[in-house]
Write a protein that holds these residues in place. Structure first.
Motif, PDB file in Angstrom:
ATOM      1  N   PHE A  55       0.853  -1.182  -0.098  1.00 40.24           N
ATOM      2  CA  PHE A  55       0.153   0.034  -0.023  1.00 40.24           C
ATOM      3  C   PHE A  55       0.828   1.226   0.211  1.00 40.24           C
ATOM      4  N   VAL A  56       0.609   2.054  -0.799  1.00 45.18           N
ATOM      5  CA  VAL A  56       1.345   3.491  -1.059  1.00 45.18           C
ATOM      6  C   VAL A  56       0.417   4.617  -0.673  1.00 45.18           C
ATOM      7  N   GLU A  57       0.514   5.468   0.163  1.00 41.85           N
ATOM      8  CA  GLU A  57      -0.284   6.714   0.553  1.00 41.85           C
ATOM      9  C   GLU A  57       0.528   7.759  -0.215  1.00 41.85           C
ATOM     10  N   ARG A  58      -0.024   8.098  -1.300  1.00 43.09           N
ATOM     11  CA  ARG A  58       0.110   9.184  -2.275  1.00 43.09           C
ATOM     12  C   ARG A  58       0.465  10.481  -1.581  1.00 43.09           C
ATOM     13  N   GLY A  59       1.415  11.189  -1.531  1.00 46.42           N
ATOM     14  CA  GLY A  59       1.729  12.316  -1.023  1.00 46.42           C
ATOM     15  C   GLY A  59       0.734  13.593  -1.098  1.00 46.42           C
ATOM     16  N   PRO A  60       0.324  14.263  -0.278  1.00 43.96           N
ATOM     17  CA  PRO A  60      -0.582  15.563  -0.729  1.00 43.96           C
ATOM     18  C   PRO A  60       0.118  16.623  -1.401  1.00 43.96           C
ATOM     19  N   ILE A  61      -0.582  17.272  -2.031  1.00 41.93           N
ATOM     20  CA  ILE A  61      -0.266  18.647  -2.505  1.00 41.93           C
ATOM     21  C   ILE A  61      -0.958  19.934  -1.990  1.00 41.93           C
ATOM     22  N   LEU A  62      -0.119  20.796  -1.654  1.00 36.85           N
ATOM     23  CA  LEU A  62      -0.613  21.678  -0.785  1.00 36.85           C
ATOM     24  C   LEU A  62      -0.070  23.311  -1.426  1.00 36.85           C
ATOM     25  N   ASP A  63      -0.864  24.357  -0.930  1.00 40.66           N
ATOM     26  CA  ASP A  63      -0.549  25.578  -1.468  1.00 40.66           C
ATOM     27  C   ASP A  63       0.527  26.211  -0.482  1.00 40.66           C
ATOM     28  N   GLY A 195       5.984  -0.052   0.041  1.00 39.02           N
ATOM     29  CA  GLY A 195       4.837   0.664   0.923  1.00 39.02           C
ATOM     30  C   GLY A 195       5.284   1.685   1.796  1.00 39.02           C
ATOM     31  N   GLY A 196       4.204   2.365   1.988  1.00 38.42           N
ATOM     32  CA  GLY A 196       4.323   3.504   2.741  1.00 38.42           C
ATOM     33  C   GLY A 196       3.767   4.726   2.409  1.00 38.42           C
ATOM     34  N   SER A 197       4.543   5.985   2.760  1.00 43.55           N
ATOM     35  CA  SER A 197       3.746   7.228   2.347  1.00 43.55           C
ATOM     36  C   SER A 197       4.776   7.948   1.272  1.00 43.55           C
ATOM     37  N   GLY A 198       4.230   8.930   0.548  1.00 46.85           N
ATOM     38  CA  GLY A 198       4.955   9.849  -0.310  1.00 46.85           C
ATOM     39  C   GLY A 198       5.194  11.014   0.203  1.00 46.85           C
ATOM     40  N   ASN A 199       5.815  11.972  -0.672  1.00 50.86           N
ATOM     41  CA  ASN A 199       6.387  13.171  -0.079  1.00 50.86           C
ATOM     42  C   ASN A 199       5.315  14.278  -0.244  1.00 50.86           C
ATOM     43  N   GLN A 200       5.264  15.236   0.356  1.00 51.65           N
ATOM     44  CA  GLN A 200       4.382  16.547   0.207  1.00 51.65           C
ATOM     45  C   GLN A 200       5.048  17.392  -0.670  1.00 51.65           C
ATOM     46  N   VAL A 201       4.197  18.008  -1.498  1.00 54.42           N
ATOM     47  CA  VAL A 201       4.555  18.911  -2.592  1.00 54.42           C
ATOM     48  C   VAL A 201       3.943  20.431  -2.311  1.00 54.42           C
ATOM     49  N   PHE A 202       4.733  21.134  -1.813  1.00 57.42           N
ATOM     50  CA  PHE A 202       4.307  22.660  -1.641  1.00 57.42           C
ATOM     51  C   PHE A 202       4.331  23.307  -2.808  1.00 57.42           C
ATOM     52  N   VAL A 422       6.377  25.535  -7.883  1.00 55.08           N
ATOM     53  CA  VAL A 422       6.594  24.543  -6.848  1.00 55.08           C
ATOM     54  C   VAL A 422       7.684  25.273  -5.826  1.00 55.08           C
ATOM     55  N   SER A 423       7.502  25.296  -4.541  1.00 52.88           N
ATOM     56  CA  SER A 423       8.418  25.762  -3.663  1.00 52.88           C
ATOM     57  C   SER A 423       9.146  24.762  -2.852  1.00 52.88           C
ATOM     58  N   ARG A 424       8.828  23.720  -2.451  1.00 53.70           N
ATOM     59  CA  ARG A 424       9.617  22.604  -1.773  1.00 53.70           C
ATOM     60  C   ARG A 424       8.707  21.272  -1.683  1.00 53.70           C
ATOM     61  N   ILE A 425       9.824  20.477  -1.396  1.00 55.12           N
ATOM     62  CA  ILE A 425       9.235  19.011  -1.240  1.00 55.12           C
ATOM     63  C   ILE A 425       9.596  18.650   0.215  1.00 55.12           C
ATOM     64  N   VAL A 426       8.575  18.154   0.875  1.00 57.21           N
ATOM     65  CA  VAL A 426       8.747  17.721   2.148  1.00 57.21           C
ATOM     66  C   VAL A 426       8.446  16.336   2.579  1.00 57.21           C
ATOM     67  N   SER A 427       9.083  15.865   3.297  1.00 62.32           N
ATOM     68  CA  SER A 427       9.157  14.429   3.738  1.00 62.32           C
ATOM     69  C   SER A 427       7.637  13.992   4.455  1.00 62.32           C
ATOM     70  N   PRO A 428       7.289  12.629   4.605  1.00 62.94           N
ATOM     71  CA  PRO A 428       6.133  12.680   5.344  1.00 62.94           C
ATOM     72  C   PRO A 428       6.441  12.802   6.844  1.00 62.94           C
ATOM     73  N   LYS A 429       7.622  12.872   7.337  1.00 64.96           N
ATOM     74  CA  LYS A 429       7.890  13.111   8.605  1.00 64.96           C
ATOM     75  C   LYS A 429       7.999  14.763   8.721  1.00 64.96           C
ATOM     76  N   GLU A 431      10.367  16.733   7.181  1.00 66.91           N
ATOM     77  CA  GLU A 431      11.525  17.279   6.747  1.00 66.91           C
ATOM     78  C   GLU A 431      11.397  17.877   5.358  1.00 66.91           C
ATOM     79  N   ILE A 432      12.290  18.891   5.303  1.00 64.90           N
ATOM     80  CA  ILE A 432      12.630  19.435   3.790  1.00 64.90           C
ATOM     81  C   ILE A 432      13.571  18.714   2.907  1.00 64.90           C
ATOM     82  N   ILE A 433      12.808  17.976   1.794  1.00 63.29           N
ATOM     83  CA  ILE A 433      13.936  17.112   1.061  1.00 63.29           C
ATOM     84  C   ILE A 433      14.722  18.181  -0.006  1.00 63.29           C
ATOM     85  N   ARG A 434      14.002  19.073  -0.477  1.00 59.87           N
ATOM     86  CA  ARG A 434      14.508  19.915  -1.803  1.00 59.87           C
ATOM     87  C   ARG A 434      13.618  21.110  -1.781  1.00 59.87           C
ATOM     88  N   SER A 435      14.189  22.188  -1.718  1.00 62.82           N
ATOM     89  CA  SER A 435      13.767  23.616  -1.986  1.00 62.82           C
ATOM     90  C   SER A 435      13.996  24.001  -3.415  1.00 62.82           C
TER      91      SER A 435
END
Length: 630
Positions: A55-63, A195-202, A422-429, A431-435
């Protein structure tokens, strides 16, 4: 004799028929067994249950402010088992208000199935599922089933839909927009294998700015009876796209009801001739080269006319005879003849190089998939007419993103800053992965040229300028309007009925912190940009200046150290029992969505008003916490 008699009794064709019937019965039994397995499976038939796939929890997209624009959630397919239905008419009437379907449509769906098992509605939300479960608990809705699935929902519906994009029917692959471009972040390969969660895209998008632009753009589209409208708001200092409206749009929650046109991210994908707004860039390029100065004058007697060395007569019409005009007058009056004569002061190659330095003819790299390069032909393919025509904004095709990118050079005293979405990618925890820092700025114009152009554009909002309808009494706007003919696909010449009316604004003009660009495609009736595009620019500027805190000319400004203290966001503590979520905001709940040991379903905006289960209920690994916000 015996063999011959047996053959007469059971001919080969009859034996083959019996064999066929036996095989068909075995296949039918296999289908029924498979159906039974699927129906008894707790996770249903689609997805992430007993398929053997992790199971893969697709990461959210946020403003930019953390407002959720796309998120994975638990949904349900509403099914029908026809043998269990007691009264189809009663069942259809009971389901109609819950599924937002007419009783007649429900009955037709039930009757149209080729088997006793029918899908009535796919990807129903939790509120719909709860209503059905409550009625089933009362002994009603016999024959109705709920097939649990994991789905992708878009809480803001149509808002920024072309930018966000959408996923496939299985909700596991992005097929458009950010969902597609950032597939490897939202659903990383390692998550797919383990399995696990995807990253968040801001995103850089501000949902409130986007809403303001879309509301004004839709009203403009209806009033002008246009085919489409594009409206962009950008911070020229950082390159952040704060809002990018493209209408008509679509609801990614209901992708099957959308059209290809409504899914098109026009500001990035569509290229068109920009018209007179382009004079901001052609005239500033000529000034940058030194070929045209503030004191240079050109005679406009209502048209531009020149005879080439080969005897070709080139004529370009102007709206009126403006007499002697300077670079300032060319911008203020939008003088075609003056712009064409000014272009004659510079040879083709340096003119081409200056326009290319603005980014025309190349992708901006803002982050939108399928972005166009536009159209800027190399000089060896220019005719004698090309240079004066390009100076007017014809014989060149641009995207709306290219236009706002070029405008940053005028806004930033000559320094061009590429746009970003896109401003940054944030991990499920968390943490900023990439700005994605703003692109490296590069100097395109001398500072004095950019400032002079902005002062010319301020005059456009004066009583004698083409953009006076964009004027705001206590705020200075640097504006340019335009009206461009579109190419007729049949005649391959300029259309007499299809136009693009546009307007660009930099504000405040003295030190811009906001660029607004509006393009109205194929309006009916009035077509001039100064008349139909300038008023919406004024309306958006009035609203966004207050929302973004941009000081007006007559507003007092308070000086302070620039340091403020923000209260720490504290999320509710969830351990062995369900806490009281009452009054918590969506922002405070966001960290809980990232926990693998919790199953939250959140609907609405604002603060939690209702929850299920009740506070104090013991938690276990199967508990689903449903929160409704108002």
């Amino acid at each position: 004799m015996t063999d011959r008699n047996d053959n007469k009794t059971n001919p080969p064709s009859q034996r083959r028929f019996h064999i066929f019937i036996a095989i068909f019965a075995i296949l039918g039994l296999g289908v029924l067994v498979r159906y039974g397995v699927l129906m008894l499976s707790p996770s249903g038939s689609t997805g992430n249950g007993n398929t053997g796939q992790p199971f893969v929890e697709r990461g959210p997209i946020l403003d930019r402010n953390g407002r959720i624009l796309a998120i994975q959630t638990r949904l349900g397919n509403i099914t029908i088992w026809r043998p269990d239905i007691e009264d189809q008419d009663v069942l259809s009437r009971d389901l109609a208000p819950i599924l937002n379907m007419s009783p007649e449509l429900i009955k037709s769906k039930i009757d149209s199935g080729i088997s006793d098992f029918v899908y009535l509605k796919k990807q129903a939300e939790q509120s719909t599922i709860r209503e059905i479960e409550n009625l089933k608990a009362e002994g009603r809705l016999r024959g109705v089933g709920i097939e649990a699935i994991v789905g992708r929902i878009y809480p803001e519906k149509r808002l920024a839909s072309q930018i966000i994009g959408f996923v496939g029917n299985e909700n596991n692959n992005g097929l458009g927009g950010i969902e597609y471009a950032f597939e490897s972040e939202l659903s990383p390969p390692e998550a797919k294998s383990r399995g696990g969660s995807g990253n968040q895209v801001f995103l850089t998008i501000d949902a409130n700015v986007q809403h303001i632009l879309e509301e004004i753009a839709e009203r403009t589209r209806l009033e002008s009876r246009a085919e489409a409208v594009m409206f962009i708001a950008m911070d020229p200092r950082s390159g952040d796209i704060l809002g990018s409206a493209s209408l008509p749009n679509f609801d990614p929650n209901d992708i099957n009801s959308s059209s290809e046109l409504s899914r098109m991210d026009r500001p990035a994908i569509w290229s068109y001739e920009p018209g007179s707004v382009f004079k901001v860039f052609s005239i500033s390029a000529l000034m940058e080269s030194g070929a045209v100065g503030a004191g240079s004058t050109f005679l406009c007697d209502g048209h531009y006319e020149r005879v080439t060395n080969r005897g070709e007569r080139i004529v370009i019409s102007c709206l009126s005879a403006h007499g002697r005009v300077t670079a300032r007058d060319i911008i203020t009056y939008s003088c075609n003849a003056g712009a064409a004569y000014a272009a004659d002061r510079l040879s083709a190659t340096p003119f081409y190089d200056l326009l290319q330095n603005y980014g025309f003819g190349t992708r901006t790299g803002a982050g939108s998939p399928g972005e166009t390069v536009g159209f800027l032909r190399s000089v060896d393919r220019w005719s004698e007419r090309s240079k004066p025509t390009i100076a007017l904004g014809q014989e060149i095709a641009v995207s709306a993103l290219q236009m706002v990118q070029a405008a940053t050079a005028v806004a930033n005293d000559g320094v061009l800053v590429p746009p970003r979405i896109v401003s940054r990618i944030v991990s499920p925890k968390g943490e900023i992965i990439r700005s994605y820092e703003g692109g490296q700025g590069r100097r395109v114009l001398k500072a004095e040229v950019a400032r002079a152009m902005r002062s010319y554009m301020v005059d456009v909002t004066s009583e004698i300028g083409t953009g006076w309808r964009a004027n705001i009494r206590d705020l200075s706007l640097a504006v340019k309007t335009g009206t461009a003919q579109l190419i007729d696909p049949v005649t391959k010449g300029y259309s007499d009925t299809d136009f693009v009316a546009s307007c660009i604004a930099l504000l405040p003009a003295e030190s811009p912190s906001l660029i607004l660009y509006l393009a109205i495609i194929k309006p009916k009736g009035e077509i001039l940009g100064g008349r139909i595009a300038a008023p919406p620019i004024r309306e958006a500027a009035e609203t966004l200046v207050d929302y973004l805190g941009i000081p007006r000319g007559r507003n007092p400004q308070i000086s302070h150290s620039g340091s403020i203290s923000l209260p720490q966001v504290i999320s509710p503590i969830v351990d062995t029992v369900v806490p009281n979520f009452g009054g918590y905001s969506k922002r405070e709940l966001l960290p809980l969505l990232l926990r693998d040991d919790l199953h939250l379903e959140i609907s609405g905006n604002g603060w939690v008003s209702r929850q299920s289960p009740a506070p104090g209920t013991p938690l276990n690994e199967d508990t689903v916490i449903v929160l409704e916000l108002e």
